[in-house]
Design a protein around this motif. Sequence first.
Motif, PDB file in Angstrom:
ATOM      1  N   PRO A 145       0.854  -1.192   0.000  1.00  0.00           N
ATOM      2  CA  PRO A 145       0.000   0.000   0.000  1.00  0.00           C
ATOM      3  C   PRO A 145       0.893   1.246   0.000  1.00  0.00           C
ATOM      4  CG  PRO A 145       0.061  -1.033   2.181  1.00  0.00           C
ATOM      5  CD  PRO A 145       0.779  -1.960   1.250  1.00  0.00           C
ATOM      6  N   ALA A 146       0.367   2.363  -0.427  1.00  0.00           N
ATOM      7  CA  ALA A 146       1.131   3.618  -0.397  1.00  0.00           C
ATOM      8  C   ALA A 146       1.395   4.019   1.054  1.00  0.00           C
ATOM      9  CB  ALA A 146       0.354   4.706  -1.127  1.00  0.00           C
ATOM     10  N   PHE A 147       2.630   4.410   1.322  1.00  0.00           N
ATOM     11  CA  PHE A 147       2.996   4.882   2.651  1.00  0.00           C
ATOM     12  C   PHE A 147       3.413   6.356   2.581  1.00  0.00           C
ATOM     13  CE2 PHE A 147       3.631   0.331   3.479  1.00  0.00           C
ATOM     14  CZ  PHE A 147       3.131   0.205   4.767  1.00  0.00           C
ATOM     15  N   ALA A 148       3.214   7.065   3.665  1.00  0.00           N
ATOM     16  CA  ALA A 148       3.680   8.446   3.754  1.00  0.00           C
ATOM     17  C   ALA A 148       5.204   8.483   3.784  1.00  0.00           C
ATOM     18  CB  ALA A 148       3.125   9.100   5.020  1.00  0.00           C
ATOM     19  N   ARG A 149       5.782   9.601   3.426  1.00  0.00           N
ATOM     20  CA  ARG A 149       7.219   9.770   3.560  1.00  0.00           C
ATOM     21  C   ARG A 149       7.645   9.461   4.984  1.00  0.00           C
ATOM     22  NH1 ARG A 149      10.852  14.916   1.521  1.00  0.00           N
ATOM     23  NH2 ARG A 149      12.525  14.703   3.033  1.00  0.00           N
ATOM     24  N   GLY A 150       8.720   8.673   5.106  1.00  0.00           N
ATOM     25  CA  GLY A 150       9.206   8.284   6.423  1.00  0.00           C
ATOM     26  C   GLY A 150       9.510   6.799   6.454  1.00  0.00           C
ATOM     27  N   PHE A 151       9.687   6.256   7.652  1.00  0.00           N
ATOM     28  CA  PHE A 151      10.073   4.857   7.833  1.00  0.00           C
ATOM     29  C   PHE A 151       8.919   4.063   8.431  1.00  0.00           C
ATOM     30  CE2 PHE A 151      13.944   7.144   7.295  1.00  0.00           C
ATOM     31  CZ  PHE A 151      14.782   6.270   6.626  1.00  0.00           C
ATOM     32  N   HIS A 152       8.704   2.857   7.897  1.00  0.00           N
ATOM     33  CA  HIS A 152       7.541   2.042   8.244  1.00  0.00           C
ATOM     34  C   HIS A 152       7.954   0.579   8.382  1.00  0.00           C
ATOM     35  CE1 HIS A 152       5.156   5.535   7.061  1.00  0.00           C
ATOM     36  NE2 HIS A 152       6.027   5.654   6.066  1.00  0.00           N
ATOM     37  N   ILE A 153       7.405  -0.099   9.367  1.00  0.00           N
ATOM     38  CA  ILE A 153       7.701  -1.526   9.557  1.00  0.00           C
ATOM     39  C   ILE A 153       6.806  -2.356   8.644  1.00  0.00           C
ATOM     40  CG2 ILE A 153       7.697  -3.437  11.184  1.00  0.00           C
ATOM     41  CD1 ILE A 153       8.398  -1.486  13.372  1.00  0.00           C
TER      42      ILE A 153
ATOM     43  N   VAL B 131      14.496  -9.788   0.092  1.00  0.00           N
ATOM     44  CA  VAL B 131      13.433  -8.828  -0.214  1.00  0.00           C
ATOM     45  C   VAL B 131      14.062  -7.668  -0.978  1.00  0.00           C
ATOM     46  CG1 VAL B 131      11.513  -7.507   0.735  1.00  0.00           C
ATOM     47  CG2 VAL B 131      12.450  -9.428   2.037  1.00  0.00           C
ATOM     48  N   PHE B 132      13.492  -7.376  -2.145  1.00  0.00           N
ATOM     49  CA  PHE B 132      14.080  -6.383  -3.055  1.00  0.00           C
ATOM     50  C   PHE B 132      13.018  -5.359  -3.427  1.00  0.00           C
ATOM     51  CE2 PHE B 132      15.125  -4.951  -7.389  1.00  0.00           C
ATOM     52  CZ  PHE B 132      16.460  -4.613  -7.251  1.00  0.00           C
ATOM     53  N   ILE B 133      13.382  -4.075  -3.423  1.00  0.00           N
ATOM     54  CA  ILE B 133      12.432  -3.025  -3.809  1.00  0.00           C
ATOM     55  C   ILE B 133      12.789  -2.521  -5.203  1.00  0.00           C
ATOM     56  CG2 ILE B 133      13.707  -1.137  -2.647  1.00  0.00           C
ATOM     57  CD1 ILE B 133      10.784  -0.139  -1.817  1.00  0.00           C
ATOM     58  N   GLN B 134      11.778  -2.488  -6.087  1.00  0.00           N
ATOM     59  CA  GLN B 134      12.040  -2.165  -7.501  1.00  0.00           C
ATOM     60  C   GLN B 134      11.953  -0.663  -7.784  1.00  0.00           C
ATOM     61  OE1 GLN B 134       9.063  -4.936  -9.257  1.00  0.00           O
ATOM     62  NE2 GLN B 134      10.818  -5.849 -10.317  1.00  0.00           N
ATOM     63  N   HIS B 135      12.524   0.128  -6.886  1.00  0.00           N
ATOM     64  CA  HIS B 135      12.445   1.586  -7.021  1.00  0.00           C
ATOM     65  C   HIS B 135      13.764   2.210  -6.563  1.00  0.00           C
ATOM     66  CE1 HIS B 135       8.051   1.320  -7.541  1.00  0.00           C
ATOM     67  NE2 HIS B 135       8.167   0.303  -6.718  1.00  0.00           N
ATOM     68  N   THR B 136      14.047   3.407  -7.074  1.00  0.00           N
ATOM     69  CA  THR B 136      15.313   4.073  -6.743  1.00  0.00           C
ATOM     70  C   THR B 136      15.113   5.262  -5.806  1.00  0.00           C
ATOM     71  OG1 THR B 136      15.135   5.486  -8.691  1.00  0.00           O
ATOM     72  CG2 THR B 136      16.344   3.415  -8.957  1.00  0.00           C
ATOM     73  N   SER B 137      13.916   5.395  -5.265  1.00  0.00           N
ATOM     74  CA  SER B 137      13.673   6.510  -4.336  1.00  0.00           C
ATOM     75  C   SER B 137      12.997   6.022  -3.060  1.00  0.00           C
ATOM     76  CB  SER B 137      12.829   7.594  -5.011  1.00  0.00           C
ATOM     77  OG  SER B 137      11.611   7.043  -5.490  1.00  0.00           O
ATOM     78  N   ALA B 138      13.152   4.739  -2.781  1.00  0.00           N
ATOM     79  CA  ALA B 138      12.682   4.145  -1.533  1.00  0.00           C
ATOM     80  C   ALA B 138      13.700   3.071  -1.164  1.00  0.00           C
ATOM     81  CB  ALA B 138      11.292   3.539  -1.702  1.00  0.00           C
ATOM     82  N   SER B 139      13.748   2.687   0.096  1.00  0.00           N
ATOM     83  CA  SER B 139      14.790   1.758   0.540  1.00  0.00           C
ATOM     84  C   SER B 139      14.241   0.710   1.493  1.00  0.00           C
ATOM     85  CB  SER B 139      15.912   2.536   1.237  1.00  0.00           C
ATOM     86  OG  SER B 139      15.412   3.172   2.398  1.00  0.00           O
ATOM     87  N   LEU B 140      15.050  -0.333   1.702  1.00  0.00           N
ATOM     88  CA  LEU B 140      14.754  -1.365   2.697  1.00  0.00           C
ATOM     89  C   LEU B 140      15.932  -1.459   3.655  1.00  0.00           C
ATOM     90  CD1 LEU B 140      13.365  -4.222   0.397  1.00  0.00           C
ATOM     91  CD2 LEU B 140      12.036  -2.598   1.757  1.00  0.00           C
TER      92      LEU B 140
ATOM     93  N   GLU C  14      13.981   9.383  10.135  1.00  0.00           N
ATOM     94  CA  GLU C  14      13.561  10.377   9.139  1.00  0.00           C
ATOM     95  C   GLU C  14      14.264  11.721   9.403  1.00  0.00           C
ATOM     96  OE1 GLU C  14      12.062  10.070   6.391  1.00  0.00           O
ATOM     97  OE2 GLU C  14      11.295  12.048   5.878  1.00  0.00           O
ATOM     98  N   SER C  15      14.366  12.112  10.663  1.00  0.00           N
ATOM     99  CA  SER C  15      15.042  13.378  10.989  1.00  0.00           C
ATOM    100  C   SER C  15      16.508  13.329  10.595  1.00  0.00           C
ATOM    101  CB  SER C  15      14.946  13.657  12.493  1.00  0.00           C
ATOM    102  OG  SER C  15      13.608  13.720  12.915  1.00  0.00           O
TER     103      SER C  15
ATOM    104  N   ARG D 142      10.095   9.671  -0.974  1.00  0.00           N
ATOM    105  CA  ARG D 142       9.391  10.701  -1.760  1.00  0.00           C
ATOM    106  C   ARG D 142       8.196  11.215  -0.958  1.00  0.00           C
ATOM    107  NH1 ARG D 142      10.469  11.298  -7.228  1.00  0.00           N
ATOM    108  NH2 ARG D 142       9.649  13.365  -6.702  1.00  0.00           N
ATOM    109  N   ASN D 143       7.780  12.454  -1.278  1.00  0.00           N
ATOM    110  CA  ASN D 143       6.594  13.014  -0.615  1.00  0.00           C
ATOM    111  C   ASN D 143       5.337  12.241  -0.996  1.00  0.00           C
ATOM    112  OD1 ASN D 143       8.153  14.992   0.611  1.00  0.00           O
ATOM    113  ND2 ASN D 143       7.937  16.396  -1.113  1.00  0.00           N
ATOM    114  N   SER D 144       5.284  11.783  -2.240  1.00  0.00           N
ATOM    115  CA  SER D 144       4.130  11.015  -2.723  1.00  0.00           C
ATOM    116  C   SER D 144       4.641   9.859  -3.564  1.00  0.00           C
ATOM    117  CB  SER D 144       3.200  11.901  -3.560  1.00  0.00           C
ATOM    118  OG  SER D 144       2.749  13.002  -2.801  1.00  0.00           O
ATOM    119  N   GLY D 145       5.217   8.878  -2.889  1.00  0.00           N
ATOM    120  CA  GLY D 145       5.854   7.766  -3.603  1.00  0.00           C
ATOM    121  C   GLY D 145       4.863   6.770  -4.181  1.00  0.00           C
ATOM    122  N   GLY D 146       3.671   6.770  -3.648  1.00  0.00           N
ATOM    123  CA  GLY D 146       2.657   5.823  -4.136  1.00  0.00           C
ATOM    124  C   GLY D 146       2.963   4.403  -3.719  1.00  0.00           C
TER     125      GLY D 146
END
Lengths: 139, 139, 139
Positions: A11-19, A41-50, A65-66, A125-129
């Motif tokens: 699901p889309a998450f807000a900018r920041g870190f999420h479990i 586990v691999f993320i197929q994006h270059t503006s989000a991380s694991l 995040e800070s 991202r602010n709106s990474g989707g």
Amino acid sequence: MALVQKHIQLPAFARGFHIITDLVTQAVPELKDAEVGLLHVFIQHTSASLTINENADPTVRQDFESFINRTVKENEPYYLHDYEGPDDMPAHLKASLLGSSVSIPVTNGRLALGTWQGIYLGEHRNSGGSRRLVVTLQT
Amino acid sequence: MALVQKHIQLPAFARGFHIITDLVTQAVPELKDAEVGLLHVFIQHTSASLTINENADPTVRQDFESFINRTVKENEPYYLHDYEGPDDMPAHLKASLLGSSVSIPVTNGRLALGTWQGIYLGEHRNSGGSRRLVVTLQT
Amino acid sequence: MALVQKHIQLPAFARGFHIITDLVTQAVPELKDAEVGLLHVFIQHTSASLTINENADPTVRQDFESFINRTVKENEPYYLHDYEGPDDMPAHLKASLLGSSVSIPVTNGRLALGTWQGIYLGEHRNSGGSRRLVVTLQT
């Protein structure tokens, strides 16, 4: 040995870190039958991380995040890649500092995480989707 | 293919960076029989890290500690997670910047490390105590 | 399951970030026969790195070099390991911040990278010369 692979969409998450530990393990019910193994586990994006970090106190995620925003600043005058918005180039840098994948041992049908470890999604991202993951279980 | 997994406990190390290559390989004597493979080493803690770097000159490890302490400072006024001591939140951040696991190819019964590469434990707490690793060999 | 491993040598690259996705995949033609798998790429050096990031706009790679040079500075007065030149100790630190390996899922005979993802070589020395990689495909 066997290899099971699932492509999943978060699901889309807000900018920041999420479990996202539970979202990941739910995608591979085969996990519970594995005596020993490895979960990738691999993320197929270059503006989000694991990454893997503390799964309990939510202030740890806030401090992540800070810290990352102070370490990788927006609007640096030397950025050349700026046409996708001020949060874009920092998001690329954060993704590489933290990483695009995590690999976790499996023991007795469970992720062999330490007591306090969970899988973090870093949404930079602010709106990474909605983000796509590829989860590969080797047993 | 085969998969061998060992849970091991390291001796307590002082805060800083330490080469643990031999401690890791001793845990998997099966390594020497592997023509090709991959060795995955995972640390079950969120305030210590694993990384690969120079195995010779000890001043490299000292400079790692100096650099990481300047990059991830203690007592930042914006830290919310501060009740486990000034070294705690920085330790979480260092763990994610450097990583919780390393994965190393195996060739002809040995880790296929470069001449100057070794496995570093990054101990980021003042008194981290004994750390647990999960070592998984795929051959 | 099967495990294929290749040791390859890259051409010398200038200091900075370079996309090496094709050089890596060409080394493992077995990739195209893999329905599912994992590709592990490891660099046998402590002053160069591997990471995954944007494969299109070259200004992203330029900004990576600008950012990492500002974050890990040369000639810091506290560096003890300085006899191999001002670019040496920073190169070691950059290598550990970005990482020595990447692990990428394989789906239907191709790397399951996102649309915009490619494999970056981070060359952190002024004259790093030819770098050696170990590429391991698990299928």
